[in-house]
Design a protein around this motif. Structure first.
Motif, PDB file in Angstrom:
ATOM      1  N   ASN A 219      12.674  51.785  33.825  1.00  0.00           N
ATOM      2  CA  ASN A 219      11.662  52.910  33.972  1.00  0.00           C
ATOM      3  C   ASN A 219      12.651  53.830  33.863  1.00  0.00           C
ATOM      4  O   ASN A 219      12.270  55.127  32.838  1.00  0.00           O
ATOM      5  CB  ASN A 219      11.639  52.656  34.900  1.00  0.00           C
ATOM      6  N   LEU A 220      13.613  54.187  33.439  1.00  0.00           N
ATOM      7  CA  LEU A 220      14.723  55.907  34.152  1.00  0.00           C
ATOM      8  C   LEU A 220      14.709  56.175  32.052  1.00  0.00           C
ATOM      9  O   LEU A 220      14.639  56.681  31.327  1.00  0.00           O
ATOM     10  CB  LEU A 220      15.988  55.204  34.042  1.00  0.00           C
ATOM     11  N   VAL A 221      15.012  54.693  31.506  1.00  0.00           N
ATOM     12  CA  VAL A 221      15.319  55.127  29.628  1.00  0.00           C
ATOM     13  C   VAL A 221      13.394  55.058  29.372  1.00  0.00           C
ATOM     14  O   VAL A 221      13.378  55.733  28.672  1.00  0.00           O
ATOM     15  CB  VAL A 221      15.088  53.879  29.183  1.00  0.00           C
ATOM     16  N   PHE A 222      13.246  54.623  29.979  1.00  0.00           N
ATOM     17  CA  PHE A 222      11.560  54.936  29.006  1.00  0.00           C
ATOM     18  C   PHE A 222      10.801  56.888  29.418  1.00  0.00           C
ATOM     19  O   PHE A 222      10.630  57.132  28.684  1.00  0.00           O
ATOM     20  CB  PHE A 222      10.562  54.149  29.618  1.00  0.00           C
ATOM     21  N   GLU A 223      11.738  57.242  30.889  1.00  0.00           N
ATOM     22  CA  GLU A 223      10.769  58.110  31.133  1.00  0.00           C
ATOM     23  C   GLU A 223      11.989  59.300  30.069  1.00  0.00           C
ATOM     24  O   GLU A 223      11.680  60.359  29.818  1.00  0.00           O
ATOM     25  CB  GLU A 223      11.367  58.659  32.713  1.00  0.00           C
ATOM     26  N   THR A 224      12.834  58.852  30.288  1.00  0.00           N
ATOM     27  CA  THR A 224      13.891  59.785  29.180  1.00  0.00           C
ATOM     28  C   THR A 224      14.002  60.239  27.946  1.00  0.00           C
ATOM     29  O   THR A 224      13.246  61.479  27.558  1.00  0.00           O
ATOM     30  CB  THR A 224      15.174  58.846  29.365  1.00  0.00           C
TER      31      THR A 224
ATOM     32  N   VAL B 204      12.354  63.806  26.381  1.00  0.00           N
ATOM     33  CA  VAL B 204      13.513  63.965  25.697  1.00  0.00           C
ATOM     34  C   VAL B 204      12.008  64.114  24.200  1.00  0.00           C
ATOM     35  O   VAL B 204      12.040  65.373  23.466  1.00  0.00           O
ATOM     36  CB  VAL B 204      13.525  63.136  24.444  1.00  0.00           C
ATOM     37  N   MET B 205      10.761  63.702  24.275  1.00  0.00           N
ATOM     38  CA  MET B 205       9.975  64.151  23.236  1.00  0.00           C
ATOM     39  C   MET B 205       8.755  64.883  23.255  1.00  0.00           C
ATOM     40  O   MET B 205       7.683  64.924  23.134  1.00  0.00           O
ATOM     41  CB  MET B 205       8.928  62.787  22.569  1.00  0.00           C
ATOM     42  N   GLY B 206       8.557  65.531  24.695  1.00  0.00           N
ATOM     43  CA  GLY B 206       7.603  66.897  24.640  1.00  0.00           C
ATOM     44  C   GLY B 206       6.664  65.989  26.018  1.00  0.00           C
ATOM     45  O   GLY B 206       5.993  67.013  25.554  1.00  0.00           O
TER      46      GLY B 206
ATOM     47  N   MET C  80      15.660  63.921  37.010  1.00  0.00           N
ATOM     48  CA  MET C  80      15.611  62.445  36.895  1.00  0.00           C
ATOM     49  C   MET C  80      15.225  61.535  38.117  1.00  0.00           C
ATOM     50  O   MET C  80      16.141  61.168  38.485  1.00  0.00           O
ATOM     51  CB  MET C  80      16.255  62.227  35.934  1.00  0.00           C
ATOM     52  N   THR C  81      14.392  61.749  38.739  1.00  0.00           N
ATOM     53  CA  THR C  81      14.647  60.653  39.879  1.00  0.00           C
ATOM     54  C   THR C  81      14.562  59.234  40.537  1.00  0.00           C
ATOM     55  O   THR C  81      14.635  58.444  39.565  1.00  0.00           O
ATOM     56  CB  THR C  81      12.968  61.070  41.089  1.00  0.00           C
ATOM     57  N   HIS C  82      14.701  58.824  41.232  1.00  0.00           N
ATOM     58  CA  HIS C  82      14.849  57.304  41.593  1.00  0.00           C
ATOM     59  C   HIS C  82      13.868  56.607  41.057  1.00  0.00           C
ATOM     60  O   HIS C  82      12.776  56.339  41.477  1.00  0.00           O
ATOM     61  CB  HIS C  82      15.543  57.048  42.770  1.00  0.00           C
ATOM     62  N   GLN C  83      14.347  55.199  39.934  1.00  0.00           N
ATOM     63  CA  GLN C  83      13.963  54.071  39.761  1.00  0.00           C
ATOM     64  C   GLN C  83      14.028  53.580  38.822  1.00  0.00           C
ATOM     65  O   GLN C  83      15.382  53.545  39.536  1.00  0.00           O
ATOM     66  CB  GLN C  83      12.837  55.366  38.726  1.00  0.00           C
ATOM     67  N   ASN C  84      13.942  52.292  38.455  1.00  0.00           N
ATOM     68  CA  ASN C  84      14.964  51.342  37.846  1.00  0.00           C
ATOM     69  C   ASN C  84      15.127  51.892  36.580  1.00  0.00           C
ATOM     70  O   ASN C  84      14.817  52.347  35.696  1.00  0.00           O
ATOM     71  CB  ASN C  84      13.740  49.876  38.054  1.00  0.00           C
TER      72      ASN C  84
END
Length: 302
Positions: free
Chosen positions: A228-233, A237-239, A221-225
């Motif tokens: 966006n971290l929540v969104f990318e997680t 999780v949803m594949g 999980m790279t550097h981001q705000n």
């Protein structure tokens, strides 16, 4: 009487379930199956090598762990060269390996897998020579694991509290990864090293992971705000984040997700480490390598 001989190892402090009732239930059900057994408590040291002679002398066929991923990892790491089958009665806060294998959480159903399941060859991996059976990580989730271990009360609610608390202060760490003559330098909130597909509690982090494919899944999980971290997680999780070939890794992506059989990580910022959910000493360099089909895990018949 059955030809089987089982050792049960019960962790008295994992999760939240009352272990006295669980022990009595295990004893009752095992006697009903006509299987000889012995029960040992888990050890704070995590070293179960003393049981090897007992296993040989008593011709033990199965070692069943009533505990969480950390206890499972320690027991399997100590005893897998004895060639016994391993079973799990999930009692931890996460139970990632059990859930990835389809082992139910209810003790009666988990014991059903122990008694009537099928032993399947399963991978593990080594981190600087220390065995891991499920998932290890550097950074954010390791910080949560370290803080969780200090809490007087265990369980999912306590873990979620620590996740939320640490999220507010989460920071990135600098890493350099080397795999198959390729190098990747990145700042990341966390790196997950996964043989299982999940953190635990059916929270999937590596959707493509398999317990027996001879590969480790790496999620960065790279550097981001933080938004966006929540969104990318959630996407991970949803594949929705597909595996990337090592030859086509894009550093600018919010999530870097690939597979490998070995990996070296230079932990420049000394990010904290957990191994199968248990806090571990923070190393500057990690040598990670798959151990293909190194133990047999009792799993539901499909």
């Amino acid at each position: 009487m059955s030809h089987r001989q089982i050792i049960y190892i019960i962790n008295p402090i994992s999760g939240t379930r009352t272990k006295k009732d669980l022990r009595e239930f295990i004893e009752k059900k095992t006697r009903e199956e006509g299987i000889a057994y012995e029960i040992f408590p888990s050890l704070a040291s995590g070293d179960y090598a003393f049981l090897k002679e007992y296993i040989r002398e008593r011709k033990v066929t199965d070692v069943v762990i009533a505990g969480g991923d950390g206890t499972v990892s320690q027991v399997v790491g100590s005893l897998m060269d004895t060639k016994v089958n391993f079973g799990i009665i999930p009692c931890g806060s996460g139970n990632g390996l059990a859930y990835a294998a389809g082992i139910p959480k209810k003790p009666a159903l988990a014991l059903g897998v122990v008694f009537h399941g099928k032993a399947l060859s399963t991978d593990g991996f080594d981190i600087n020579g220390r065995f891991a059976c499920m998932l290890s990580g550097l950074g954010f989730d390791a910080k949560v694991a370290h803080d969780f271990a200090q809490q007087p009360k265990r369980g999912l609610a306590t873990y979620v509290t620590q996740v939320l608390k640490n999220f507010l202060s989460a920071k990135t760490y600098p890493f350099e990864l080397s795999m198959n003559r390729r190098k990747l330098t990145t700042d990341a909130f966390f790196i997950s090293i996964a043989n299982s597909n999940q953190f635990g509690n059916n929270f999937t982090i590596a959707p493509a992971a398999s317990l027996s494919d001879g590969l480790i899944d790496i999620v960065i999980m790279t550097h981001q705000n933080k938004l966006n971290l929540v969104f990318e997680t959630i996407r991970q999780v949803m594949g929705q984040n597909k595996l990337q070939p090592q030859t086509a890794i894009k550093k600018e992506k919010g999530v870097i997700y690939f597979q490998t059989d070995r990996l070296k990580i230079h932990n420049k910022g000394l990010a904290p480490l957990h191994i199968d959910g248990d806090p571990a000493e923070t190393p500057e360099t990690l040598e990670i390598e798959i151990r293909k089909k190194c133990f047999r895990l009792l799993q539901p018949v499909k």
